[in-house]
Design an enzyme around this catalytic site. Structure first.
Site, mmCIF file in Angstrom:
data_model
loop_
_atom_site.group_PDB
_atom_site.id
_atom_site.type_symbol
_atom_site.label_atom_id
_atom_site.label_comp_id
_atom_site.label_asym_id
_atom_site.label_seq_id
_atom_site.Cartn_x
_atom_site.Cartn_y
_atom_site.Cartn_z
ATOM 1 N N ASP A 27 44.469 29.912 56.914
ATOM 2 C CA ASP A 27 45.067 28.742 57.568
ATOM 3 C C ASP A 27 44.471 27.421 57.096
ATOM 4 O O ASP A 27 45.162 26.402 57.053
ATOM 5 C CB ASP A 27 44.989 28.862 59.095
ATOM 6 N N GLU A 50 39.024 38.310 48.716
ATOM 7 C CA GLU A 50 38.354 37.167 48.105
ATOM 8 C C GLU A 50 37.387 37.565 46.994
ATOM 9 O O GLU A 50 37.231 36.844 45.999
ATOM 10 C CB GLU A 50 37.620 36.357 49.177
ATOM 11 N N HIS A 113 37.192 28.844 64.687
ATOM 12 C CA HIS A 113 37.137 30.164 64.072
ATOM 13 C C HIS A 113 36.704 30.060 62.608
ATOM 14 O O HIS A 113 36.771 28.993 61.995
ATOM 15 C CB HIS A 113 38.500 30.852 64.172
ATOM 16 N N HIS A 114 36.288 31.165 62.059
ATOM 17 C CA HIS A 114 35.767 31.280 60.688
ATOM 18 C C HIS A 114 34.436 30.553 60.509
ATOM 19 O O HIS A 114 33.961 30.405 59.376
ATOM 20 C CB HIS A 114 36.760 30.759 59.644
ATOM 21 N N GLY A 410 25.800 42.995 36.638
ATOM 22 C CA GLY A 410 25.965 44.430 36.840
ATOM 23 C C GLY A 410 26.672 44.818 38.120
ATOM 24 O O GLY A 410 26.394 45.880 38.680
ATOM 25 N N ASP A 437 34.897 56.225 38.153
ATOM 26 C CA ASP A 437 35.560 56.491 39.427
ATOM 27 C C ASP A 437 34.859 55.798 40.589
ATOM 28 O O ASP A 437 35.509 55.247 41.483
ATOM 29 C CB ASP A 437 35.671 58.001 39.682
ATOM 30 N N ASN A 464 33.829 61.327 36.754
ATOM 31 C CA ASN A 464 32.734 62.292 36.677
ATOM 32 C C ASN A 464 32.139 62.570 38.051
ATOM 33 O O ASN A 464 30.984 62.972 38.181
ATOM 34 C CB ASN A 464 31.654 61.823 35.695
ATOM 35 N N GLY A 466 31.350 60.649 40.675
ATOM 36 C CA GLY A 466 30.379 59.794 41.359
ATOM 37 C C GLY A 466 29.672 58.837 40.424
ATOM 38 O O GLY A 466 30.193 58.470 39.367
ATOM 39 N N GLU A 470 23.495 56.331 38.176
ATOM 40 C CA GLU A 470 22.476 56.495 39.202
ATOM 41 C C GLU A 470 21.889 57.906 39.161
ATOM 42 O O GLU A 470 20.679 58.093 39.347
ATOM 43 C CB GLU A 470 23.062 56.216 40.593
#
Length: 583
Positions: A27, A50, A113-114, A410, A437, A464, A466, A470
């Protein structure tokens, strides 16, 4: 000239080369979006959220120049802040415009608001000031000056800026300049420039084996053409840090490949680390670009060219710009025909693996050589951090190809909306995306925006199961590195009722060859799901993950820790894939 404030801002954005403004309506920004809608030569492009809008603006800026996106105050700003910080880290010029509450509410401290309903309207600006090089809240009194100042700062530093546009001032008419916005680098000090060029040319003349080494700023500040000309005129080998992948045409005869410290090809590392005159362009030796600070640079023979100054050894020289210095060196340096060593005449490339049967399971060893053959001159290639990036930076790119990644920041999920932004701005170029993925699930909804505009990229999803990067670092079999296995090839059809896509699932080498052939001839968005083993990865990623784990956790970390004898001898809960404890 008199003009509405929002209309003036739209005009200045157009003069800065912005043809598309990304964002999400709210708004407080609707009045400005109406003015964008009415303006000629500039278009609002909606995003799903956003953060995706910030990433899309980042991608747009990589191939089209300065970019802009719009959010609403507070909730929209903070949702986008990760993308803004990423653009700051990667040196990308992005204008963030937030529709702020009306000026009368700001001035009275109204609890609207916001906001945090505490009457503080400075907190969002304070947050944004940490990740932008200029900020302003627009008022009728300052609009003409501040809009120009902030946009010029964005261009000058090639980093994000932040403008707050209160909703009740957008249609206020103010006096504005007649002249178009001038975006230009500041002029160098003539004497400083003359001395700097002379000293660099003298260093080149005296050098036995000079080398050029470039980082991402070479691309951001548009000086790659001069770097190539200097390399060709003076017969100087040219290498790049990984954030500058694709900045230099990798088919150039003097380009020798990427330098990443200990992770470099042996021939490239030898040349860069044994030079007696290293000219660096915008270098930042980060952990990810140097294999954890393993670079070996002789600082006494190092000439460090930066955006607005330089240093030669320990001598600092302010007041000279990157383009002026490089132009002066190109003009003044002597031509040289010294031959490059044969093994350095071209960057290393992937070699074809041993022949395998069509029904052999797909692996990274069989994937990336086929991807390299699929690439075409002029492609825009977008690589997600992790497995995809490691595979792509290990190959040479065809002539005129661009590479988009965010290896310094990253951020997981950056690449899909960045692809969208780049494709909107450079729609005539073929776009390819390589994304894991886990990363895809962060920003998957932006696939709908790509389909809505009828864009036709080729998207390769590396499935793969996941977060493989990591797992390589820690937790090979830990559930926290798993992601749900979506029906990925159904998503394009679910997001688009017009069925303007082709989805293909690949599990074998033969299926990949068929998929690449179909993608080559398809006239629509192509989505290829590549099913790969969970712990398979490019060699570069395996090497980096091992060193990163030791860097992050130290000798007593969970990968390398000795058994706790007070609790009985037990093996550590987690080990690196294929490594012994203590390796």
């Amino acid at each position: 000239m008199r003009m509405q404030i929002g209309t003036f801002l739209a005009r200045r954005l157009k003069e800065a080369g912005v043809r598309h403004v990304f964002g999400v309506p709210g708004d407080f920004n609707l009045s400005f979006l109406e003015q964008i809608h009415d303006a000629r030569g500039i278009e609002f492009v909606g995003n799903c959220n956003e953060l995706n809008a910030a990433y899309a603006a980042d991608g747009y800026a990589r191939t089209s120049g300065l970019a802009a996106f719009v959010t609403t105050f507070g909730v929209g700003d903070l949702a986008a802040i990760g993308g803004i910080a990423g653009a700051y880290a990667e040196n990308v010029p992005v204008v963030h415009i937030t529709g702020a509450p009306p000026l009368h509410a700001v001035n009275s401290g109204a609890l609207v608001h916001h906001t945090l309903v505490d009457g503080d309207y400075e907190n969002i600006g304070r947050c944004m000031s940490e990740f932008t090089v200029a900020q302003a809240r627009i008022t009728p009194a300052n609009a003409a000056y501040e809009i120009d100042r902030v946009l010029r700062s964005c261009w000058l530093e090639r980093r994000p800026v932040h403008l707050q546009l209160p909703s009740d001032v957008t249609h206020i008419v103010v006096e504005v300049p007649d002249a178009p916005l001038l975006l230009a680098d500041p002029a160098s000090d003539p004497r400083q420039l003359r001395v700097a060029v002379q000293r660099i040319v003298e260093a080149l003349d005296a050098a036995r084996a000079p080398v050029l080494l470039v980082d991402a700023d070479a691309d951001r500040f548009g000086v790659t053409d001069l770097i190539v000309k200097i390399a060709e005129k003076c017969a100087i080998p040219c290498a790049s840090l990984m954030p500058a992948k694709g900045a230099i045409d990798e088919t150039c005869s003097h380009y020798i490949g990427s330098y990443a410290g200990a992770a470099s090809a042996a021939s490239v590392r030898h040349v860069v680390e044994n030079t007696d005159c290293l000219i660096g362009v915008g270098l930042r030796f980060t952990d990810s670009s140097t294999a954890l600070f393993s670079q070996r640079i002789n600082m006494e023979s190092f000439i460090d060219l930066r955006r607005h100054d330089l240093s030669i050894g320990t001598t600092q020289m302010p007041g000279v710009t990157l383009r002026d210095v490089l132009a002066g060196v190109h003009e003044s340096a002597k031509s040289n025909s010294r031959p490059l060593a044969g093994e350095l005449s071209a960057p290393a490339n992937l070699t074809d693996p041993a022949p395998v049967s069509d029904d052999a399971p797909l692996t990274h060893a069989t994937l990336w050589p086929r991807v390299r053959r699929f690439l075409q001159p002029g492609d825009v290639i977008v690589g997600e951090a992790g497995t995809a990036h490691a595979g792509l930076v290990s190959m040479s790119l065809p002539a005129g190809a661009s590479y988009i990644a965010a290896p310094t920041w990253g951020a997981v999920g950056f690449s899909l909306p960045a692809l969208f932004g780049s494709h909107v701005g450079a729609s005539s170029r073929r776009h390819l995306l390589f994304i894991g993925d886990g990363s895809f699930q962060f920003t998957a909804q932006e696939l709908s925006s790509i389909l809505r505009r009828g864009l036709k990229p080729v998207i390769f999803l590396l499935n793969n199961g996941g977060y493989t990067i990591e797992r390589m670092i820690l937790g090979e079999n830990s559930a926290y590195n798993d992601v749900d296995n979506w029906r990925y090839t159904d998503l394009a059809r679910a997001f688009d009722r017009h069925d303007r896509s082709l989805s293909i699932e690949v599990r074998t080498v033969g299926e990949l060859d068929v998929a690449l052939g179909r993608a080559e001839s398809a006239d629509c968005l192509v989505f290829v799901e590549l099913n790969l083993p969970k712990m398979d990865a490019p060699a570069l990623l395996k090497q980096f993950a091992c060193h990163l784990a030791n860097f992050d956790y130290g000798e007593c970390g969970p990968r390398n820790s000795a058994p706790d004898l007070t609790q009985g001898a037990k093996a550590p809960a987690h080990r690196a894939h294929g490594e012994r404890v203590g390796a």
